[in-house]
Design a protein around this motif. Structure first.
Motif, PDB file in Angstrom:
ATOM      1  N   ASP A 184       0.770  -1.019   0.066  1.00 50.11           N
ATOM      2  CA  ASP A 184       0.079   0.044   0.087  1.00 50.11           C
ATOM      3  C   ASP A 184       0.845   1.113   0.148  1.00 50.11           C
ATOM      4  OD1 ASP A 184      -2.384   1.539  -0.118  1.00 50.11           O
ATOM      5  OD2 ASP A 184      -2.925   1.142   1.934  1.00 50.11           O
ATOM      6  N   ALA A 185       1.676   1.447  -1.091  1.00 45.82           N
ATOM      7  CA  ALA A 185       2.675   2.591  -1.306  1.00 45.82           C
ATOM      8  C   ALA A 185       1.801   3.852  -1.857  1.00 45.82           C
ATOM      9  CB  ALA A 185       3.626   1.878  -2.209  1.00 45.82           C
ATOM     10  N   ASP A 186       2.764   4.950  -1.798  1.00 47.36           N
ATOM     11  CA  ASP A 186       2.313   6.095  -2.248  1.00 47.36           C
ATOM     12  C   ASP A 186       1.892   5.780  -4.160  1.00 47.36           C
ATOM     13  OD1 ASP A 186       2.601   7.820  -0.169  1.00 47.36           O
ATOM     14  OD2 ASP A 186       4.617   7.671  -0.212  1.00 47.36           O
ATOM     15  N   ALA A 187       3.025   4.981  -4.502  1.00 47.66           N
ATOM     16  CA  ALA A 187       2.680   4.774  -6.108  1.00 47.66           C
ATOM     17  C   ALA A 187       2.891   3.178  -6.037  1.00 47.66           C
ATOM     18  CB  ALA A 187       3.821   5.321  -6.862  1.00 47.66           C
ATOM     19  N   LEU A 188       1.672   2.469  -6.389  1.00 50.93           N
ATOM     20  CA  LEU A 188       1.594   1.032  -6.564  1.00 50.93           C
ATOM     21  C   LEU A 188       1.687   0.735  -8.070  1.00 50.93           C
ATOM     22  CD1 LEU A 188       1.188  -1.813  -5.827  1.00 50.93           C
ATOM     23  CD2 LEU A 188      -1.378  -1.348  -5.311  1.00 50.93           C
ATOM     24  N   ILE A 189       2.443  -0.010  -8.433  1.00 51.96           N
ATOM     25  CA  ILE A 189       2.561  -0.156 -10.123  1.00 51.96           C
ATOM     26  C   ILE A 189       2.384  -1.839 -10.122  1.00 51.96           C
ATOM     27  CG2 ILE A 189       3.950  -0.358 -11.942  1.00 51.96           C
ATOM     28  CD1 ILE A 189       5.714   2.065 -10.724  1.00 51.96           C
ATOM     29  N   TRP A 190       1.249  -2.254 -10.785  1.00 49.57           N
ATOM     30  CA  TRP A 190       0.819  -3.544 -11.270  1.00 49.57           C
ATOM     31  C   TRP A 190       1.437  -3.916 -12.472  1.00 49.57           C
ATOM     32  CZ3 TRP A 190      -1.057  -6.296  -7.167  1.00 49.57           C
ATOM     33  CH2 TRP A 190      -1.987  -5.791  -6.201  1.00 49.57           C
ATOM     34  N   ILE A 191       2.465  -4.763 -12.451  1.00 52.77           N
ATOM     35  CA  ILE A 191       2.786  -5.347 -13.983  1.00 52.77           C
ATOM     36  C   ILE A 191       2.135  -6.630 -14.272  1.00 52.77           C
ATOM     37  CG2 ILE A 191       5.142  -4.049 -13.685  1.00 52.77           C
ATOM     38  CD1 ILE A 191       6.365  -6.954 -12.672  1.00 52.77           C
ATOM     39  N   ASP A 192       1.982  -6.710 -15.488  1.00 50.23           N
ATOM     40  CA  ASP A 192       1.097  -7.832 -16.061  1.00 50.23           C
ATOM     41  C   ASP A 192       1.338  -8.325 -17.581  1.00 50.23           C
ATOM     42  OD1 ASP A 192      -0.733  -9.683 -16.439  1.00 50.23           O
ATOM     43  OD2 ASP A 192      -2.635  -8.166 -16.329  1.00 50.23           O
ATOM     44  N   ALA A 193       1.174  -9.435 -17.870  1.00 50.12           N
ATOM     45  CA  ALA A 193       1.189  -9.909 -19.449  1.00 50.12           C
ATOM     46  C   ALA A 193      -0.085  -9.665 -20.048  1.00 50.12           C
ATOM     47  CB  ALA A 193       1.937 -11.406 -19.231  1.00 50.12           C
ATOM     48  N   GLY A 194      -0.957  -9.158 -19.310  1.00 52.17           N
ATOM     49  CA  GLY A 194      -2.273  -8.765 -19.961  1.00 52.17           C
ATOM     50  C   GLY A 194      -3.257  -9.687 -19.599  1.00 52.17           C
ATOM     51  N   LYS A 195      -3.240 -10.641 -18.663  1.00 53.52           N
ATOM     52  CA  LYS A 195      -4.097 -11.788 -18.213  1.00 53.52           C
ATOM     53  C   LYS A 195      -4.856 -11.690 -16.728  1.00 53.52           C
ATOM     54  CE  LYS A 195      -1.964 -14.842 -21.367  1.00 53.52           C
ATOM     55  NZ  LYS A 195      -1.314 -16.273 -21.627  1.00 53.52           N
ATOM     56  N   ASN A 196      -4.169 -10.898 -16.150  1.00 54.09           N
ATOM     57  CA  ASN A 196      -4.779 -10.498 -14.737  1.00 54.09           C
ATOM     58  C   ASN A 196      -5.542  -9.252 -14.259  1.00 54.09           C
ATOM     59  OD1 ASN A 196      -3.052 -13.163 -13.793  1.00 54.09           O
ATOM     60  ND2 ASN A 196      -1.266 -11.632 -14.414  1.00 54.09           N
ATOM     61  N   VAL A 197      -6.011  -8.857 -15.076  1.00 55.28           N
ATOM     62  CA  VAL A 197      -7.082  -7.646 -14.685  1.00 55.28           C
ATOM     63  C   VAL A 197      -7.998  -8.412 -13.752  1.00 55.28           C
ATOM     64  CG1 VAL A 197      -8.730  -5.964 -15.773  1.00 55.28           C
ATOM     65  CG2 VAL A 197      -6.508  -6.104 -16.550  1.00 55.28           C
ATOM     66  N   GLN A 198      -8.721  -9.357 -14.194  1.00 60.35           N
ATOM     67  CA  GLN A 198      -9.986  -9.836 -13.402  1.00 60.35           C
ATOM     68  C   GLN A 198      -9.587 -10.189 -12.118  1.00 60.35           C
ATOM     69  OE1 GLN A 198     -11.990 -13.105 -15.274  1.00 60.35           O
ATOM     70  NE2 GLN A 198     -13.411 -13.619 -13.581  1.00 60.35           N
ATOM     71  N   ARG A 199      -8.290 -10.968 -11.857  1.00 58.69           N
ATOM     72  CA  ARG A 199      -7.617 -11.319 -10.619  1.00 58.69           C
ATOM     73  C   ARG A 199      -7.656  -9.834  -9.786  1.00 58.69           C
ATOM     74  NH1 ARG A 199      -3.204 -11.437  -7.717  1.00 58.69           N
ATOM     75  NH2 ARG A 199      -3.075 -12.800  -6.175  1.00 58.69           N
ATOM     76  N   LEU A 200      -6.905  -8.897 -10.494  1.00 58.86           N
ATOM     77  CA  LEU A 200      -6.941  -7.576  -9.714  1.00 58.86           C
ATOM     78  C   LEU A 200      -8.273  -7.102  -9.223  1.00 58.86           C
ATOM     79  CD1 LEU A 200      -4.274  -5.732 -11.598  1.00 58.86           C
ATOM     80  CD2 LEU A 200      -3.876  -6.647  -9.300  1.00 58.86           C
ATOM     81  N   ASN A 201      -9.317  -7.132 -10.018  1.00 60.37           N
ATOM     82  CA  ASN A 201     -10.582  -6.746  -9.688  1.00 60.37           C
ATOM     83  C   ASN A 201     -11.091  -7.275  -8.547  1.00 60.37           C
ATOM     84  OD1 ASN A 201     -10.523  -4.115 -11.146  1.00 60.37           O
ATOM     85  ND2 ASN A 201     -11.091  -5.376 -12.960  1.00 60.37           N
ATOM     86  N   SER A 202     -10.808  -8.729  -8.431  1.00 57.84           N
ATOM     87  CA  SER A 202     -11.334  -9.569  -7.448  1.00 57.84           C
ATOM     88  C   SER A 202     -10.658  -9.814  -6.213  1.00 57.84           C
ATOM     89  CB  SER A 202     -11.813 -10.812  -7.908  1.00 57.84           C
ATOM     90  OG  SER A 202     -10.443 -11.845  -8.668  1.00 57.84           O
ATOM     91  N   LEU A 203      -9.316  -9.143  -6.069  1.00 56.20           N
ATOM     92  CA  LEU A 203      -8.753  -9.153  -4.743  1.00 56.20           C
ATOM     93  C   LEU A 203      -9.348  -8.615  -3.691  1.00 56.20           C
ATOM     94  CD1 LEU A 203      -5.086  -8.028  -5.774  1.00 56.20           C
ATOM     95  CD2 LEU A 203      -5.748 -10.273  -5.221  1.00 56.20           C
ATOM     96  N   PRO A 204      -9.530  -9.520  -2.484  1.00 56.31           N
ATOM     97  CA  PRO A 204     -10.831  -9.290  -1.478  1.00 56.31           C
ATOM     98  C   PRO A 204     -10.455  -7.810  -0.665  1.00 56.31           C
ATOM     99  CG  PRO A 204      -9.464 -11.075  -0.795  1.00 56.31           C
ATOM    100  CD  PRO A 204      -8.854 -10.826  -2.263  1.00 56.31           C
ATOM    101  N   LEU A 205      -9.295  -7.607  -0.463  1.00 57.93           N
ATOM    102  CA  LEU A 205      -8.877  -6.338   0.239  1.00 57.93           C
ATOM    103  C   LEU A 205      -8.398  -5.112  -0.356  1.00 57.93           C
ATOM    104  CD1 LEU A 205      -7.507  -7.923   3.700  1.00 57.93           C
ATOM    105  CD2 LEU A 205      -9.881  -7.308   3.279  1.00 57.93           C
ATOM    106  N   ARG A 206      -8.322  -5.223  -1.748  1.00 62.98           N
ATOM    107  CA  ARG A 206      -7.776  -3.985  -2.575  1.00 62.98           C
ATOM    108  C   ARG A 206      -8.542  -3.012  -2.415  1.00 62.98           C
ATOM    109  NH1 ARG A 206      -8.620  -3.481  -8.416  1.00 62.98           N
ATOM    110  NH2 ARG A 206      -7.633  -1.629  -8.987  1.00 62.98           N
ATOM    111  N   HIS A 207      -9.901  -2.930  -2.271  1.00 61.84           N
ATOM    112  CA  HIS A 207     -10.622  -1.617  -1.948  1.00 61.84           C
ATOM    113  C   HIS A 207     -10.177  -1.041  -0.728  1.00 61.84           C
ATOM    114  CE1 HIS A 207     -12.781  -4.681   0.145  1.00 61.84           C
ATOM    115  NE2 HIS A 207     -13.546  -3.786   0.909  1.00 61.84           N
ATOM    116  N   THR A 208      -9.598  -1.552   0.285  1.00 61.00           N
ATOM    117  CA  THR A 208      -9.399  -1.318   1.488  1.00 61.00           C
ATOM    118  C   THR A 208      -8.180  -0.293   1.541  1.00 61.00           C
ATOM    119  OG1 THR A 208      -7.958  -2.858   2.418  1.00 61.00           O
ATOM    120  CG2 THR A 208     -10.560  -2.967   2.812  1.00 61.00           C
ATOM    121  N   MET A 209      -7.121  -0.577   0.300  1.00 59.79           N
ATOM    122  CA  MET A 209      -6.002   0.192   0.439  1.00 59.79           C
ATOM    123  C   MET A 209      -6.327   1.608   0.068  1.00 59.79           C
ATOM    124  SD  MET A 209      -4.060  -2.877  -1.546  1.00 59.79           S
ATOM    125  CE  MET A 209      -2.639  -1.901  -1.899  1.00 59.79           C
TER     126      MET A 209
END
Length: 333
Positions: free
Chosen positions: A244-269
């Motif tokens: 939970d940083a001042d700048a959080l950079i997600w790197i991807d090969a284009g296949k993990n957007v759905q996983r990011l959107n379903s991470l259970p506690l991401r919305h609390t960050m």
């Protein structure tokens, strides 16, 4: 911004053209590494590059390797877009998977380089019988060498040390200019995270080092997880503080957007709520991960504007790459 990008593209073009006409520097040279030393008696003409990113560095020096080790992707010869011009008409042999001693011996190289290769001591013992072999440096480990140090070694080994130093100075100057233009980044926290498994790259990794050159520091909570000198740390889904940083950079090969959107506690960050997340797709993730003299300009051209948008702390400021990927949070009233 457009004029600045055009200037950097011109500077990169000049740096790529210069090595073609450059004369080699003096030989022999000796390069020490974790398994001993390599003595290069004369300018190498047939280089085998075992580093997953090393061919980028060689190409920036005007050297097309005889063979290279492909990392990932589908680009011709395993060379990504930012390095295709430097490859030109070159047709290197492409090696895949583990180091194949017999295949390399059949090539009869006059230099083997593997600073970012995971080369074992057993590998080195066999490879060094084929040709002078440069293994990773003891101080940095298999995958921890800063880009500038790797480039210096290759500049020395290929007789292009002055060219390497000029390229390093130019790029470091660009980092310095960006730091000066963004005082709010200095000492702020940032973290690069693989979106497929929520694995964070520490300050010992080449991606963490890249962010440090922009003035960012690793989140303190990340240092407390796992081994102190680890390059990559898996973060449990129920734990958010380390990323939970001042700048959080997600790197991807284009296949993990759905996983990011379903991470259970991401919305609390806080990074989520304040729009501090940056999503990088296939090419940008690869460019950041190569961190070579050829890919750094490519990365900075795209990443700096994204960081500017993410670092203002206003969720209403759109981070374009995150918007395009579909991972933006809803703006709170």
């Amino acid at each position: 911004m457009r004029k600045l990008r055009a200037f950097h593209k011109l500077a990169l073009l000049i740096s790529l053209l210069c090595p073609i006409a450059a004369k080699s520097e003096s030989f022999p040279v000796e390069i020490t590494h974790k398994y001993g030393s390599a003595v290069v008696l004369s300018e190498p003409k047939k280089i085998v590059s075992l580093s997953f990113i090393g061919h980028d560095f060689l190409l920036s020096l005007g050297v097309v390797p005889h063979a290279l080790r492909m990392w990932y992707g589908t680009h011709p010869y395993g060379v990504w877009p930012w390095a295709q011009d430097a490859l030109g008409e070159g047709t290197p042999i492409v090696m895949r998977g583990e180091i194949d001693i017999e295949q390399i011996a059949a090539m009869k190289p006059d230099l083997i380089v593997g600073q970012w290769s995971g080369m074992t001591e057993k590998d080195y013992a066999l490879l060094s019988q084929i040709a002078p072999t440069i293994a990773p440096q003891e101080a940095w480990g298999d995958y921890g060498a800063p880009w500038a140090e790797m480039h210096r070694v290759l500049g020395l080994a290929t007789g292009r040390q002055s060219i390497a130093e000029a390229q390093i100075a130019r790029i470091q100057g660009r980092f310095a200019d960006i730091r000066a233009a963004h005082p709010d980044w200095q000492g702020a926290t940032s973290v690069v995270v693989w979106s497929g498994s929520t694995g964070a790259y520490s300050s010992r990794d080449i991606r963490g080092q890249f962010m440090a050159e922009l003035g960012f520091r690793e989140p303190p909570a990340l240092k407390e997880i796992g081994l102190f000198d680890s390059f990559y740390k898996l973060i449990p889904e129920e734990v958010t503080e380390p990323i939970d940083a001042d700048a959080l950079i997600w790197i991807d090969a284009g296949k993990n957007v759905q996983r990011l959107n379903s991470l259970p506690l991401r919305h609390t960050m806080r990074a989520y709520r304040e729009g501090r997340e940056i999503y990088l797709g296939m090419d940008m993730s690869a460019a950041l991960s190569h961190a070579s003299p050829l890919s750094i300009d490519y990365t900075l051209d795209a990443l700096v504007p994204l960081l500017e948008a993410a670092m203002d702390g206003d969720p209403a400021t759109v981070v374009s790459s995150s918007q395009q990927a579909g991972i933006l949070p809803e703006v709170q009233p």
